[in-house]
Design a protein around this motif. Structure first.
Motif, PDB file in Angstrom:
ATOM      1  N   VAL A 122      -3.887   5.922  -6.644  1.00 30.76           N
ATOM      2  CA  VAL A 122      -2.731   6.572  -6.014  1.00 30.76           C
ATOM      3  C   VAL A 122      -1.819   5.547  -5.370  1.00 30.76           C
ATOM      4  O   VAL A 122      -0.592   5.602  -5.525  1.00 30.76           O
ATOM      5  CB  VAL A 122      -3.187   7.640  -4.985  1.00 30.76           C
ATOM      6  N   SER A 123      -2.398   4.574  -4.657  1.00 38.98           N
ATOM      7  CA  SER A 123      -1.591   3.547  -4.015  1.00 38.98           C
ATOM      8  C   SER A 123      -0.798   2.751  -5.043  1.00 38.98           C
ATOM      9  O   SER A 123       0.405   2.507  -4.866  1.00 38.98           O
ATOM     10  CB  SER A 123      -2.478   2.608  -3.196  1.00 38.98           C
ATOM     11  N   GLU A 124      -1.442   2.357  -6.133  1.00 37.77           N
ATOM     12  CA  GLU A 124      -0.736   1.567  -7.150  1.00 37.77           C
ATOM     13  C   GLU A 124       0.313   2.394  -7.869  1.00 37.77           C
ATOM     14  O   GLU A 124       1.382   1.887  -8.208  1.00 37.77           O
ATOM     15  CB  GLU A 124      -1.722   0.969  -8.146  1.00 37.77           C
TER      16      GLU A 124
ATOM     17  N   MET B 182       2.084   4.747  -6.512  1.00 35.26           N
ATOM     18  CA  MET B 182       3.219   4.790  -5.578  1.00 35.26           C
ATOM     19  C   MET B 182       3.925   3.438  -5.501  1.00 35.26           C
ATOM     20  O   MET B 182       5.156   3.375  -5.387  1.00 35.26           O
ATOM     21  CB  MET B 182       2.747   5.245  -4.204  1.00 35.26           C
ATOM     22  N   ASN B 183       3.162   2.344  -5.569  1.00 35.67           N
ATOM     23  CA  ASN B 183       3.781   1.019  -5.580  1.00 35.67           C
ATOM     24  C   ASN B 183       4.666   0.837  -6.806  1.00 35.67           C
ATOM     25  O   ASN B 183       5.782   0.311  -6.700  1.00 35.67           O
ATOM     26  CB  ASN B 183       2.710  -0.080  -5.561  1.00 35.67           C
TER      27      ASN B 183
ATOM     28  N   PHE C 239      -8.109   6.082  -4.135  1.00 34.50           N
ATOM     29  CA  PHE C 239      -7.183   5.437  -3.196  1.00 34.50           C
ATOM     30  C   PHE C 239      -6.381   4.352  -3.918  1.00 34.50           C
ATOM     31  O   PHE C 239      -5.156   4.265  -3.790  1.00 34.50           O
ATOM     32  CB  PHE C 239      -8.004   4.837  -2.040  1.00 34.50           C
TER      33      PHE C 239
ATOM     34  N   LEU D 167       0.842  -1.193   0.000  1.00 36.44           N
ATOM     35  CA  LEU D 167       0.000   0.000   0.000  1.00 36.44           C
ATOM     36  C   LEU D 167       0.874   1.238   0.000  1.00 36.44           C
ATOM     37  O   LEU D 167       1.753   1.380   0.859  1.00 36.44           O
ATOM     38  CB  LEU D 167      -0.899   0.038   1.243  1.00 36.44           C
ATOM     39  N   PHE D 168       0.656   2.105  -0.939  1.00 35.42           N
ATOM     40  CA  PHE D 168       1.357   3.383  -1.013  1.00 35.42           C
ATOM     41  C   PHE D 168       2.870   3.209  -0.959  1.00 35.42           C
ATOM     42  O   PHE D 168       3.575   3.964  -0.301  1.00 35.42           O
ATOM     43  CB  PHE D 168       0.869   4.326   0.085  1.00 35.42           C
TER      44      PHE D 168
END
Length: 129
Positions: free
Chosen positions: A86-88, A90-91, A83, A38-39
């Motif tokens: 954005v999380s993916e 950042m991943n 959510f 996550l993130f």
């Protein structure tokens, strides 16, 4: 494309969200060692189980809301889509590009646009007295 006022499409999405919630629960139970990303952070340790439960919980809430056209479900679905995107993003910035996960981001964005188009189904309608 004609905008159906009955909302059966949204109810079908609701049923799919409920199904995904059950599948999420099964995956969490069958593969407890899976470390969620996550993130840009890999979630491990004792708190990982609780963190992983957010996914089925939100899927169940969105599914229920879509089945019964609850006004709060539209915002929850759009927020959860943002959510996820954005999380993916950042991943992928932290762990490298992944074509399947990039497809997830693209289809989530398209689904969010579809929800914006169908937003009227989720509005608070005045009930006749």
């Amino acid at each position: 494309m004609q905008n159906s006022s009955s909302g059966r499409d949204i109810q079908l999405f609701g049923a799919m969200f409920l199904t995904v919630g059950f599948v999420d629960l099964m995956i969490i139970e069958l593969f407890p060692a899976y470390a969620l990303k996550l993130f840009g952070v890999v979630v491990t340790g004792p708190a990982a189980y609780a963190v992983k439960l957010h996914s089925p919980a939100v899927h169940f809430l969105i599914g229920y809301g879509f089945l019964f056209f609850r006004p709060w479900s539209w915002g929850r679905a759009v927020a959860y889509g943002a959510f996820g995107i954005v999380s993916e993003f950042m991943n992928q910035s932290a762990f490298g590009f992944h074509p399947v996960r990039s497809g997830f981001m693209a289809t989530t964005a398209l689904f969010m646009l579809y929800l914006v188009w169908r937003r009227a189904l989720f509005g608070d309608h005045d009930q006749p007295n």
